[in-house]
Design an enzyme around this catalytic site. Structure first.
Site, mmCIF file in Angstrom:
data_model
loop_
_atom_site.group_PDB
_atom_site.id
_atom_site.type_symbol
_atom_site.label_atom_id
_atom_site.label_comp_id
_atom_site.label_asym_id
_atom_site.label_seq_id
_atom_site.Cartn_x
_atom_site.Cartn_y
_atom_site.Cartn_z
ATOM 1 N N ASP A 169 -9.416 6.356 -2.362
ATOM 2 C CA ASP A 169 -8.248 6.754 -3.147
ATOM 3 C C ASP A 169 -8.748 7.408 -4.433
ATOM 4 O OD1 ASP A 169 -9.251 4.650 -4.595
ATOM 5 O OD2 ASP A 169 -7.292 3.944 -5.218
ATOM 6 N N GLU A 195 0.826 -1.215 0.000
ATOM 7 C CA GLU A 195 0.000 0.000 0.000
ATOM 8 C C GLU A 195 0.856 1.260 0.000
ATOM 9 O OE1 GLU A 195 -2.971 0.294 -0.728
ATOM 10 O OE2 GLU A 195 -3.679 -1.756 -0.535
ATOM 11 N N TYR A 210 -5.964 7.057 3.816
ATOM 12 C CA TYR A 210 -6.162 5.991 2.832
ATOM 13 C C TYR A 210 -5.490 4.694 3.281
ATOM 14 C CZ TYR A 210 -5.186 2.737 -0.764
ATOM 15 O OH TYR A 210 -5.064 1.547 -1.427
#
Length: 362
Positions: A151, A50, A133
Site C-alpha cells: 500500500d 480493509e 492490495y
DNA sequence: AATACGTGGCC
DNA sequence: TGGCCAAGTAT
C-alpha cells in the site's frame, strides 16, 4: 542473493519485534498477543476494515466500522441489507463505488460461497472491490498466507529503506520487488500490519521520526539525509473548476425533493439534490416549475480531480406538486446523514437560511 | 497506462 | 487558504 535474503529476514524480524511492543489497538485488529494464543481474526471484519481503509485514514474509518459491524455482524446480514440503507451508512466516507462493490461482494460470498471468504489472495482477487492490495491483506491477516502487501505506507517505507529515487508511479514495480524480498514466511499478517503501522506512525510522509525508527540503522535514505524527500512523485495535473446548480424544493408538509444518482460515475448510487450537470457553464435545470430563489453564497467542494462551485436555488411548493425528477422524502424518511458530503453542504446552506415560512423551526 | 473516483486533516 | 496525502480499485 543469499545476503539479501538474510538481511531481509533480519529486517522483518526487527519489524515484528517492534510491532509486538508498539502495535496500535484498533477495533478490527487481533493483536500479536492474542494471535500468539491462536485467536484468528474474522475474515468478514478484516475484509470490511480493509475496504474502508482504502485511501482512507484510520481516524475516518473507526466510527463507520463500529456502526457497520453493529448493524450487520456477519456477511450474511450485510448481504441481506437494503442497498439504500448501506449507501446511507457509507455516506461521508467517500469513494462510493466501494459501498456498491461491498454489497456485490457480500452477496457473492453469502449466496455462492456459503458465507465463507476465499482463503487465498488469488481467489479473493476475483471478488468485486478486492484488488491486489486488499486480496493480499486479507490472505495474510485472516488466513496466514505469506503474501506481499503493498500500500502507500509500504511504498514509502521501501523507497526510504532502499533510497529509491525514481518517482512514483514509475517506481511501483521496483518498490514491490523490495517489499517482496522482505516478506517473511512466518506471521505474515502481523508483519503486513507492522510495516503499515510503521509508515503510519513513524515513517510518515512529511517529517519521519527517524530518531525512534527501529529500521534507522538499515535505512539508506536516512544515511544520506533524504528520507523526508522520498518517495518522489511525478507532478500532478492541476484541478479545473466546474460549476453547477442544485435545487432544494420543500413541500408544504415538509417533504424534500431528492433523487438517487445513477449507479455509476461520481457519487454513484448516492442520494442527492436534483440539479444541472457540472461543467463550465451549467444550464438551468429545475426539477419542477416553482418560484425559485437564489440562496446567498455557494457551496464549494473539492473532489479528487476538480473543484466544484454550486449555486443553490430553493422553493416552497404545494403538497400536490409532482416532480420531473426524483421523489419527495418526508422528514421521517430523510436523514441528512444519508447524504454524501457535498450534498450535505448544500443541505446545511439551505437549512441555515432565514425563511418567511419559518422553516428554521421544523 | 492513464484517468475517474471522496473526504478530512495537516501545515 | 490551498495543496498534499491516506491501509486502492475499476476501466
Amino acid at each position: 542473493m543469499r545476503d539479501d535474503a538474510v538481511t531481509g529476514h533480519e529486517t522483518a524480524h526487527i519489524l515484528l519485534g517492534w510491532y509486538d511492543r508498539h502495535a496500535r489497538d484498533l477495533p478490527w485488529r487481533v493483536g500479536p498477543a492474542d494471535r500468539a494464543r491462536g485467536i484468528r481474526p474474522d475474515p468478514y471484519r478484516v475484509w470490511l476494515s480493509e475496504v474502508m481503509l482504502q485511501q482512507t485514514t484510520v481516524a475516518a474509518v473507526r466510527g463507520y466500522y463500529e456502526r457497520f459491524t453493529a448493524l450487520w455482524p456477519t456477511v450474511g446480514d450485510l448481504a441481506a441489507a437494503d442497498d439504500a440503507r448501506v449507501m446511507g451508512e457509507w455516506a461521508g466516507l467517500g469513494y462510493y463505488a466501494r459501498a456498491r462493490n461491498l454489497l456485490k461482494c457480500a452477496r457473492v460470498v453469502a449466496g455462492d460461497l456459503g458465507g465463507r471468504f476465499p482463503d487465498t489472495a488469488e481467489a479473493l482477487r476475483d471478488l468485486p472491490g478486492i484488488g491486489p492490495y486488499t486480496a493480499a491483506a486479507i490472505a495474510a491477516i485472516a488466513f496466514d498466507r505469506p503474501e506481499t502487501v503493498v500500500d502507500g505506507n509500504v511504498e514509502r517505507v521501501m523507497a526510504r529503506l532502499f533510497a529509491v529515487e525514481t518517482p512514483l508511479p514509475a517506481a511501483k514495480s521496483a518498490l514491490r520487488a523490495h517489499a517482496a524480498g522482505l516478506t517473511p514466511k512466518v506471521r505474515p499478517g502481523d508483519y503486513a500490519q507492522a510495516v503499515m503501522d510503521l509508515g503510519a506512525t513513524i515513517c510518515t510522509p512529511k517529517s519521519p521520526a527517524c530518531g525512534i525508527c527501529p529500521l534507522r540503522p538499515r535505512c539508506a535514505a536516512r544515511a544520506t539525509g533524504i528520507a523526508a524527500a522520498l518517495p518522489r512523485r511525478s507532478p500532478k495535473t492541476p484541478k479545473p473548476v466546474r460549476r453547477g446548480v442544485v435545487y432544494v424544493a420543500r413541500r408544504m408538509d415538509g417533504a424534500l425533493l431528492l433523487e438517487r444518482r445513477p449507479d455509476s460515475g461520481l457519487l454513484g448510487g448516492m442520494l442527492g439534490w436534483p440539479g444541472s450537470d457540472w461543467g463550465d457553464n451549467p444550464a438551468d435545470a429545475p426539477p419542477l416549475e416553482a418560484d425559485w430563489r437564489d440562496l446567498p453564497g455557494e457551496v464549494r467542494h473539492t473532489f479528487t480531480h476538480f473543484h466544484l462551485r454550486l449555486a443553490v436555488r430553493a422553493a416552497e411548493v404545494p403538497e400536490t406538486s409532482t416532480a420531473r425528477r426524483g421523489a419527495f422524502l418526508s422528514a421521517a424518511e430523510f436523514r441528512p446523514s444519508d447524504l454524501p458530503t457535498v450534498m450535505r453542504k448544500v443541505f446545511d446552506l439551505w437549512r441555515d437560511q432565514p425563511s418567511p415560512w419559518g422553516r428554521a423551526e421544523t
